[in-house]
Design a protein around this motif. Sequence first.
Motif, short mmCIF file in Angstrom:
data_model
loop_
_atom_site.label_atom_id
_atom_site.label_comp_id
_atom_site.label_asym_id
_atom_site.label_seq_id
_atom_site.Cartn_x
_atom_site.Cartn_y
_atom_site.Cartn_z
N THR A 9 0.82 -1.16 -0.11
CA THR A 9 0.21 -0.08 -0.05
C THR A 9 0.61 1.18 0.03
O THR A 9 0.57 2.15 -0.65
CB THR A 9 -0.94 -0.17 1.20
OG1 THR A 9 -1.68 -1.21 1.38
CG2 THR A 9 -2.01 1.05 1.19
N ARG A 10 1.97 1.19 0.74
CA ARG A 10 2.90 2.47 0.90
C ARG A 10 3.55 2.54 -0.47
O ARG A 10 3.49 3.64 -0.82
CB ARG A 10 4.12 2.11 2.01
CG ARG A 10 4.84 3.27 2.04
CD ARG A 10 5.59 2.88 3.22
NE ARG A 10 6.42 4.19 3.36
CZ ARG A 10 7.84 4.29 3.95
NH1 ARG A 10 8.28 2.90 4.38
NH2 ARG A 10 8.27 5.36 4.02
N LYS A 26 0.92 4.41 -2.60
CA LYS A 26 0.55 5.53 -2.26
C LYS A 26 1.62 6.74 -2.70
O LYS A 26 1.40 7.63 -3.34
CB LYS A 26 0.52 5.89 -0.64
CG LYS A 26 -0.63 5.46 -0.29
CD LYS A 26 -0.81 5.48 1.20
CE LYS A 26 -2.09 5.10 1.91
NZ LYS A 26 -2.41 5.57 3.33
#
Length: 91
Positions: free
Chosen positions: A2-3, A6
């Motif tokens: 997810t990082r 992002k």
Amino acid sequence: MTRIFKIVALLEGISLIVLFSNMLFLKPTNIDLYKTLLFPVGMAHGLLFVAYVVLATMFKMEDNWSWKKYFQVCIASVIPFGTFYVEKKIL
């Protein structure tokens, strides 16, 4: 993961804004600088766009996103500031 998504979303949004500002502000005033910056900025934006869509597709498969959420995320990649919205609200 997810990082990473992002970060790619943020960089893709920035590259789109830089590409638009290059087209809107530099082209009318300094055509040589515009032509110099067009290829590297355009190439970076293209690579980030592809990475963004690939990562969104991976998230759809792994996290069982709905088709609506997936299309919202993909459509946001072509709208200025759309990836910033996705990064804050949807993710």
